[in-house]
Scaffold this active site. Sequence first.
Site, PDB file in Angstrom:
ATOM      1  CG  HIS A 121     -36.681  74.071 -23.806  1.00 40.75           C
ATOM      2  ND1 HIS A 121     -35.901  73.255 -24.597  1.00 40.75           N
ATOM      3  CD2 HIS A 121     -35.820  74.895 -23.157  1.00 40.75           C
ATOM      4  CE1 HIS A 121     -34.632  73.562 -24.430  1.00 40.75           C
ATOM      5  NE2 HIS A 121     -34.551  74.571 -23.564  1.00 40.75           N
ATOM      6  CD  GLN A 201     -36.827  75.794 -16.154  1.00 43.51           C
ATOM      7  OE1 GLN A 201     -36.666  76.220 -15.003  1.00 43.51           O
ATOM      8  NE2 GLN A 201     -35.851  75.808 -17.039  1.00 43.51           N
ATOM      9  CE  LYS A 224     -33.132  72.981 -17.467  1.00 39.88           C
ATOM     10  NZ  LYS A 224     -32.479  74.250 -17.825  1.00 39.88           N
ATOM     11  CB  CYS A 362     -34.350  76.625 -26.028  1.00 42.04           C
ATOM     12  SG  CYS A 362     -32.551  76.456 -26.048  1.00 42.04           S
TER      13      CYS A 362
END
Length: 408
Positions: A121, A201, A224, A362
Amino acid sequence: MNSKEIRQLFPILQQEVNGHPLVYLDSAASSQKPVSVIEAIKHYYETDNANVHRGVHTLGSRATDAYEGAREKVAKFINAKSTEEIIFTRGTTSALNLVAAGYARSVCGEGDEIVITAMEHHSNLIPWQQTAKATGATLKYIPLQEDGSISLADAERTITERTKVVSVTYVSNVLGVVNPIKEIAAIAHRHGAKMVVDGAQSTPHLQVDVQDLDCDFYAFSGHKMCGPTGIGALYGKKSLLQEMEPVEFGGEMIDHVDLYDSTWKDLPWKFEGGTPIIAGAVGLGAAIDFLQSIGMEEIDRHERQLAAYAMDRMSQIEGLEIYGPRTGRAGLITFNLGDVHAHDVATVLDTDGIAIRAGHHCCQPLMRILNASSTARASFYLYNTEEEVDKLVASLQKTKEYFGHAIG
């Protein structure tokens, strides 16, 4: 508790969008929030709202207990040795920038190397570009395999005695690759380098143990993982954090101030200048409580099962290209439907109440490697169901028929 029961705990999922029940498949960008998190933030503002570490009045004491209590929850959640190793930040981006500016710039120089991958990212790429430019270090990339994964053999060849920092995402937000962080960290340490992990993530979905991974720094975001926006954390090994200088200065992080010099508080507060993100930390602590009530192993199992089901269903759509490995991936699928622009695909799906991501995510360098200007992405979380995958597939079939001339 199954996913259908879990989704009842998320108020936002109870609505219709464009006349259809909302199917939210964009949790890799930002997850939704359960009632318990919303109520925790509301309770803080209604009953405990005050600044922390400063006042001796009751509200200040309660706010401080809530804020530091959240730090304890984070430390236990990722198995840090102590709360001194947990720095609250605005999120993954600010945490990675703190490592790049506060640590890497002090140890890197001409002839040194910083190693990353092309799947990173931008938040785990641009800080290292800027560090390399500022210090004269060389930025190197571990090559990607054909399916987007990285091999340990390539990591061995790329990381050398000149490498000072290795920074790799645990889970790719485009490819769904789960990288072998523990093994890469071992390679880095054999060469005297420090291991930085982008955990944006991975933290919401996997059982994370920073001591087992033996990473030196680990960054993640609250929004997230069912928490509020604007809060995240940086884990750093205590010895490294003690060596680092702060990059933000002002109230809260100081110990003693003279007219021409100042000293800093002990860890972790020396990195938390200004009034901290108190309500965000409270919300993050509540999110951790919620996730642990479900169980991280159960969340991981559910998402992998859902991703496998979606992979099977979506692979049957002629003209749909899926990026990343076919197996062993995290709970997201990035794809393109023929020559139809990803934004057009997302727009049609939105008319059916289905929210997916479209764009470069991104990850512009990775898009160029994939030979795609943009891609669509469906990402799954603990509140998604197989029925929602079926709705996604049906809507994609409809999109294909609508843009039939572009599918071939």
